[in-house]
Design an enzyme around this catalytic site. Structure first.
Site, mmCIF file in Angstrom:
data_model
loop_
_atom_site.group_PDB
_atom_site.id
_atom_site.type_symbol
_atom_site.label_atom_id
_atom_site.label_comp_id
_atom_site.label_asym_id
_atom_site.label_seq_id
_atom_site.Cartn_x
_atom_site.Cartn_y
_atom_site.Cartn_z
ATOM 1 N N LEU A 59 0.842 -1.193 0.000
ATOM 2 C CA LEU A 59 0.000 0.000 0.000
ATOM 3 C C LEU A 59 0.877 1.244 0.000
ATOM 4 O O LEU A 59 1.516 1.572 1.007
ATOM 5 C CB LEU A 59 -0.891 0.018 1.246
ATOM 6 C CG LEU A 59 -1.940 -1.094 1.343
ATOM 7 C CD1 LEU A 59 -2.351 -1.332 2.799
ATOM 8 C CD2 LEU A 59 -3.147 -0.741 0.489
ATOM 9 N N THR A 60 0.938 1.934 -1.113
ATOM 10 C CA THR A 60 1.694 3.181 -1.177
ATOM 11 C C THR A 60 1.023 4.224 -0.293
ATOM 12 O O THR A 60 -0.174 4.473 -0.422
ATOM 13 C CB THR A 60 1.777 3.683 -2.631
ATOM 14 O OG1 THR A 60 2.590 2.781 -3.374
ATOM 15 C CG2 THR A 60 2.377 5.072 -2.709
ATOM 16 N N GLN A 120 8.413 -5.088 -0.846
ATOM 17 C CA GLN A 120 8.046 -5.068 -2.257
ATOM 18 C C GLN A 120 9.032 -4.151 -2.975
ATOM 19 O O GLN A 120 9.086 -2.947 -2.712
ATOM 20 C CB GLN A 120 6.624 -4.573 -2.501
ATOM 21 C CG GLN A 120 6.231 -4.781 -3.969
ATOM 22 C CD GLN A 120 4.958 -4.096 -4.381
ATOM 23 O OE1 GLN A 120 4.874 -2.880 -4.336
ATOM 24 N NE2 GLN A 120 3.972 -4.867 -4.803
ATOM 25 N N HIS A 133 7.748 -6.351 -7.712
ATOM 26 C CA HIS A 133 6.521 -5.745 -8.246
ATOM 27 C C HIS A 133 6.517 -5.912 -9.755
ATOM 28 O O HIS A 133 7.179 -5.173 -10.488
ATOM 29 C CB HIS A 133 6.459 -4.270 -7.864
ATOM 30 C CG HIS A 133 5.084 -3.672 -7.973
ATOM 31 N ND1 HIS A 133 4.078 -4.241 -8.725
ATOM 32 C CD2 HIS A 133 4.544 -2.546 -7.406
ATOM 33 C CE1 HIS A 133 2.993 -3.493 -8.627
ATOM 34 N NE2 HIS A 133 3.256 -2.463 -7.838
ATOM 35 N N GLY A 134 5.739 -6.880 -10.224
ATOM 36 C CA GLY A 134 5.606 -7.120 -11.651
ATOM 37 C C GLY A 134 4.235 -6.767 -12.179
ATOM 38 O O GLY A 134 3.848 -7.253 -13.242
ATOM 39 N N ASN A 151 0.545 -3.931 -12.338
ATOM 40 C CA ASN A 151 -0.045 -2.591 -12.312
ATOM 41 C C ASN A 151 0.613 -1.571 -13.226
ATOM 42 O O ASN A 151 0.612 -0.370 -12.940
ATOM 43 C CB ASN A 151 -0.088 -2.060 -10.869
ATOM 44 C CG ASN A 151 -0.991 -2.885 -9.990
ATOM 45 O OD1 ASN A 151 -1.764 -3.706 -10.481
ATOM 46 N ND2 ASN A 151 -0.894 -2.694 -8.682
ATOM 47 N N TYR A 206 3.792 -1.073 -14.080
ATOM 48 C CA TYR A 206 5.141 -0.594 -13.797
ATOM 49 C C TYR A 206 6.150 -1.345 -14.674
ATOM 50 O O TYR A 206 5.768 -2.056 -15.608
ATOM 51 C CB TYR A 206 5.426 -0.684 -12.296
ATOM 52 C CG TYR A 206 4.469 0.171 -11.502
ATOM 53 C CD1 TYR A 206 4.426 1.558 -11.699
ATOM 54 C CD2 TYR A 206 3.569 -0.386 -10.602
ATOM 55 C CE1 TYR A 206 3.520 2.354 -11.009
ATOM 56 C CE2 TYR A 206 2.664 0.402 -9.907
ATOM 57 C CZ TYR A 206 2.644 1.774 -10.111
ATOM 58 O OH TYR A 206 1.745 2.558 -9.432
ATOM 59 N N ARG A 256 4.512 -10.134 -7.708
ATOM 60 C CA ARG A 256 3.124 -9.730 -7.890
ATOM 61 C C ARG A 256 2.845 -9.533 -9.375
ATOM 62 O O ARG A 256 3.632 -8.888 -10.080
ATOM 63 C CB ARG A 256 2.828 -8.443 -7.126
ATOM 64 C CG ARG A 256 1.321 -8.186 -6.966
ATOM 65 C CD ARG A 256 1.045 -6.939 -6.164
ATOM 66 N NE ARG A 256 -0.284 -7.012 -5.564
ATOM 67 C CZ ARG A 256 -1.029 -5.940 -5.281
ATOM 68 N NH1 ARG A 256 -0.593 -4.726 -5.536
ATOM 69 N NH2 ARG A 256 -2.212 -6.081 -4.721
ATOM 70 N N ASN A 282 -2.516 2.284 -14.957
ATOM 71 C CA ASN A 282 -1.398 3.040 -15.515
ATOM 72 C C ASN A 282 -1.272 2.863 -17.025
ATOM 73 O O ASN A 282 -0.166 2.789 -17.568
ATOM 74 C CB ASN A 282 -0.092 2.666 -14.804
ATOM 75 C CG ASN A 282 -0.045 3.187 -13.380
ATOM 76 O OD1 ASN A 282 -0.314 4.366 -13.147
ATOM 77 N ND2 ASN A 282 0.266 2.328 -12.437
ATOM 78 N N ARG A 312 -6.783 -2.019 1.040
ATOM 79 C CA ARG A 312 -7.220 -0.779 1.692
ATOM 80 C C ARG A 312 -7.819 -1.013 3.071
ATOM 81 O O ARG A 312 -7.756 -0.123 3.926
ATOM 82 C CB ARG A 312 -8.200 -0.019 0.806
ATOM 83 C CG ARG A 312 -9.518 -0.701 0.566
ATOM 84 C CD ARG A 312 -10.381 0.057 -0.431
ATOM 85 N NE ARG A 312 -11.673 -0.558 -0.635
ATOM 86 C CZ ARG A 312 -11.897 -1.578 -1.459
ATOM 87 N NH1 ARG A 312 -10.887 -2.102 -2.139
ATOM 88 N NH2 ARG A 312 -13.109 -2.084 -1.590
#
Length: 362
Positions: free
Chosen positions: A26-27, A100, A176-177, A179, A181, A228, A236, A319
């Site tokens: 969670l950023t 992450q 982190h693979g 969303n 990015y 992930r 994005n 969340r």
């Protein structure tokens, strides 16, 4: 409640976990100067150590990997010192935590990365926005395509970040693979228009991902590495014309490497699970020999059902871990979840970060 499927211990690669509930990354954009975890971060993560496994917020592997204001890094001694306080706090509370590690690729802006140009597999600007140091929420920058030497350096930096994470006390890493990015940009044909060995056929487009995984495995061992993935999310401005064969291959390659887990965003990130109705996530679960962590749209009842049926191994909640530091206990008691205050998701101090109340002791 000892027969509750969510409260059975599990082995995630080399990591022993006390239950099947995962805190998703969670950023929160609360890092201090020089992208060092803030003094509040140990309290925030310790409060949530009831999870079987915590995955930290996205943590950039090097300066040009940053895509949002005040996200932490894992490449400087000061950052590692800050993370050591977090891992110590979580372990003292009986939890397990992985970092992450990410590089955002084209989802960045020169103002975030010392005036440099964002990097990507191809020089295609994303129709996306980000939070900038001046407080604006503005369009991301125009990226340049990574050279072959650049790619080699990024791969090496992922391995270095994994080693840094373990030295800072983490139990492992999640690459982190997902969303949209950098790794996702290489995987998907909407962002990857390369004509060399990293572009074109799916066998080429998975290459960057597998090289990153191999570098982290060499650094810390396969049993402490996870990744992930989000096969069908449009986050994005990412897109893929034929996701099933691509991710069948990607997951098969990950299984061959015997990594600890895959963390799957099932559907659109923070959106509908059935955005691509015919995509077969069960096939990916069956192709992978390690732990399958499911994410997106879960509540306690749905999580119990899928774990009990053997459809997934663990379930990640995002969340609701923001507004329920005791989310695990609420799931145990079938208690209602507190709703998060979206205005405090990003930036700020204690409010909306470490001040959410917990249930009274039963």
């Amino acid at each position: 409640m000892s027969d509750d499927p969510l409260f059975q211990p599990a082995q995630v690669g080399d990591i022993s976990v006390k239950n099947r509930i995962v805190m998703a990354p969670l950023t929160r954009s609360r890092a201090a100067a020089r992208e060092v975890p803030s003094d509040l971060a140990p309290t925030y993560y310790r409060q949530r150590a009831g999870a079987g496994l915590i995955v930290t917020e996205g943590t950039q592997i090097r300066p040009d990997g940053q895509g949002y204001v005040s996200t932490p890094g894992i490449y400087s001694p000061a950052q590692l010192d800050g993370w050591k306080k977090v891992t110590d706090a979580v372990h003292e509370a009986g939890g397990r935590i992985v970092a992450q590690i990410w590089h955002v690729g084209r989802i960045s802006h020169p103002d975030l990365i010392g005036g440099a140009q964002p990097v990507a597999p191809s020089a295609i600007r994303a129709n996306s926005k980000t939070f900038l140091p001046n407080g604006d929420f503005g369009p991301v920058g125009e990226p340049r395509a990574l050279t072959l030497d650049d790619i080699k350096a990024v791969v090496e930096d992922f391995g270095r970040a994994a080693k840094n994470a373990v030295s800072a006390g983490f139990d492992g890493v999640e690459i982190h693979g997902a969303n949209g990015y950098l790794i996702d940009q290489f995987l998907k044909d909407g962002a990857n228009k390369r004509t060399d060995e990293y572009g074109g056929p799916i066998e080429n487009r998975v290459r960057f991902m597998t090289e990153v995984v191999d570098a982290t495995v060499v650094a810390i061992g396969a049993g402490r590495v996870g990744i992930r993935l989000s096969p069908v999310t449009p986050s994005n401005d990412i897109s893929e014309s034929n996701p099933q064969p691509l991710f069948d291959l990607a997951v098969s390659e990950l299984s061959r490497r015997k990594i600890a887990f895959i963390h799957m965003v099932e559907g659109a990130t923070q959106g509908p699970r059935d955005i691509v109705p015919d995509f077969d996530f069960a096939k990916l679960r069956n192709l992978f020999g390690g732990t399958y962590i499911a994410n997106n749209g879960y509540n306690g009842e749905f999580a119990r059902e899928r774990v009990a049926n053997g459809e997934v191994d663990l379930v990640a909640f995002g969340r609701y871990f923001i507004s329920n530091p005791d989310l695990v206990e609420r799931i145990r008691r079938n208690a209602p979840f507190a709703e998060p205050d979206r205005a405090t998701f990003y930036g700020g101090g204690e409010k909306g970060y470490t001040d959410y109340p917990t249930l009274e002791v039963a």
